[in-house]
Design a protein around this motif. Structure first.
Motif, short mmCIF file in Angstrom:
data_model
loop_
_atom_site.label_atom_id
_atom_site.label_comp_id
_atom_site.label_asym_id
_atom_site.label_seq_id
_atom_site.Cartn_x
_atom_site.Cartn_y
_atom_site.Cartn_z
N UNK A 1 0.84 -1.19 0.00
CA UNK A 1 0.00 0.00 0.00
C UNK A 1 0.88 1.24 0.00
N UNK A 2 0.23 2.38 -0.13
CA UNK A 2 0.92 3.68 -0.10
C UNK A 2 1.59 3.86 1.26
N UNK A 3 2.81 4.44 1.25
CA UNK A 3 3.54 4.69 2.48
C UNK A 3 3.20 6.06 3.08
N UNK A 4 2.53 6.92 2.33
CA UNK A 4 2.27 8.28 2.78
C UNK A 4 0.81 8.55 3.12
N UNK B 1 3.63 -0.76 3.53
CA UNK B 1 2.72 0.37 3.41
C UNK B 1 1.86 0.55 4.65
N UNK B 2 0.90 1.49 4.56
CA UNK B 2 0.02 1.84 5.66
C UNK B 2 -1.26 1.00 5.63
N UNK B 3 -1.74 0.62 6.79
CA UNK B 3 -3.00 -0.10 6.88
C UNK B 3 -4.11 0.71 6.22
N UNK C 1 1.96 -7.85 12.71
CA UNK C 1 3.17 -7.69 13.51
C UNK C 1 3.76 -6.32 13.21
N UNK C 2 4.81 -5.97 13.94
CA UNK C 2 5.49 -4.70 13.71
C UNK C 2 4.63 -3.51 14.07
N UNK C 3 4.80 -2.42 13.32
CA UNK C 3 4.12 -1.16 13.65
C UNK C 3 2.62 -1.23 13.49
N UNK C 4 2.13 -2.14 12.66
CA UNK C 4 0.68 -2.25 12.48
C UNK C 4 -0.02 -2.64 13.77
N UNK C 5 0.72 -3.25 14.71
CA UNK C 5 0.12 -3.64 15.98
C UNK C 5 -0.50 -2.46 16.70
N UNK C 6 0.14 -1.29 16.62
CA UNK C 6 -0.38 -0.12 17.33
C UNK C 6 -1.73 0.32 16.79
N UNK C 7 -1.92 0.19 15.46
CA UNK C 7 -3.18 0.57 14.85
C UNK C 7 -4.31 -0.30 15.36
N UNK D 1 -14.58 6.66 13.98
CA UNK D 1 -14.55 5.20 13.88
C UNK D 1 -13.13 4.71 13.78
N UNK D 2 -12.96 3.40 13.90
CA UNK D 2 -11.65 2.81 13.78
C UNK D 2 -11.31 2.61 12.31
N UNK D 3 -10.05 2.33 12.05
CA UNK D 3 -9.60 2.11 10.68
C UNK D 3 -10.11 0.80 10.11
N UNK D 4 -10.07 -0.26 10.90
CA UNK D 4 -10.28 -1.60 10.36
C UNK D 4 -11.32 -2.40 11.15
N UNK D 5 -11.14 -2.55 12.46
CA UNK D 5 -11.89 -3.54 13.21
C UNK D 5 -13.39 -3.27 13.24
N UNK D 6 -13.81 -2.03 13.25
CA UNK D 6 -15.25 -1.74 13.23
C UNK D 6 -15.90 -2.31 11.99
N UNK D 7 -15.22 -2.21 10.84
CA UNK D 7 -15.77 -2.73 9.59
C UNK D 7 -15.76 -4.25 9.54
#
Length: 263
Positions: free
Chosen positions: A60-63, A83-85, A146-152, A128-134
């Motif tokens: 995905x896009x990094x920005x 990339x970003x979630x 894993x990694x930085x996505x864990x914080x999201x 709303x949340x980025x992912x889990x609500x959907x």
């Protein structure tokens, strides 16, 4: 990119870079299956007819976070390497979802601090949340990150999604980071859960997996599924203290030992 076809039902895209445009399939009114493999996706994806979405081996896009707008999805499988979630819009018909974000995914808490573990800073949509609500309406769900996505994903839990239809759940080691908050959350917010699988690679995130003496809220145990039949724990060693703590949490939430299988 806008594709126009009154007859197209299935589309496969391989090794393409989508940048500076939107993947708009609104003019493909009978498109039901979309598979995107090994592509670089820097554009929003939109389709109201789509029922099955499979994106793997992609970045995905990094920005900028892309949006996936597909309200009639039944099956959604995303396996990103970097990339970003993405932001997932509402998916009220969703039955099965698999989200895998590993490798070089570059997420961090939206407060902008790369080292933040999820302070609750503003997300892409402040309501709303980025992912889990959907994903909360799914019957079958796999979330391996894993990694930085864990914080999201940890931050997503602060929005309080209820997984009222969830029967089969697979989680990776992210759910036991930060005082096992993800595991406890799903145990308390999945009232008809039947099967839980934990894939725990403790060696990846040792610094986040310290044992705690935290007391969990027993008042919320009434939400734990009475239908839970099996909990599978897949780990390198059964002797790890954190595995014993997972067992303690499961017992605290009323899961009998005979329903727990450690592999």
């Amino acid at each position: 990119m806008t594709l126009v076809s009154p007859h197209l039902k299935r589309l496969e895209l391989y090794d393409i870079e989508f940048e500076g445009c939107s993947l708009d399939f609104s003019s493909c009114e009978v498109l039901e299956e979309l598979e995107i493999i090994n592509c670089h996706i820097f554009a929003n994806i939109s389709s109201r007819s789509l029922k099955n979405l499979n994106i793997r081996g992609f970045s995905f896009d990094f920005d900028t976070r892309i949006h996936i707008i597909a309200p009639n999805l039944i099956t959604c499988r995303l396996a990103a390497s970097s990339g970003l979630t993405p932001v997932l819009d509402s998916m009220p018909s969703l039955v099965t979802a698999s989200i895998s974000l590993r490798g070089a995914c570059m997420d961090c808490c939206n407060c902008g601090n790369l080292s933040c573990g999820g302070c609750g800073g503003q997300t892409a949509n402040n309501n709303s949340s980025l992912v889990l609500e959907s994903l909360s309406g799914a019957t079958n769900l796999e979330v391996t990150i894993s990694g930085r996505s864990m914080s999201i994903f940890r931050n997503n839990l602060k929005w309080g999604p209820m997984f009222s239809k969830l029967k089969t759940l697979l989680l990776s080691e992210w759910c036991v980071a930060d005082d096992f908050a993800g595991l406890v959350y799903f145990l308390q917010h999945s009232p008809i859960l039947e099967s839980l699988t934990l894939q725990l690679d403790f060696g990846t995130h040792k610094k986040h997996l310290n044992r705690t003496d935290k007391s969990y809220n027993l008042r919320e145990q009434s939400l734990l599924s009475k239908h839970l039949k099996i909990v599978k724990i897949i780990c390198v060693t059964k002797e790890d203290a954190r595995v014993r703590h997972v067992l303690e949490i499961l017992r605290t939430h009323g899961v009998p030992s005979e329903q727990i299988d450690i592999q």
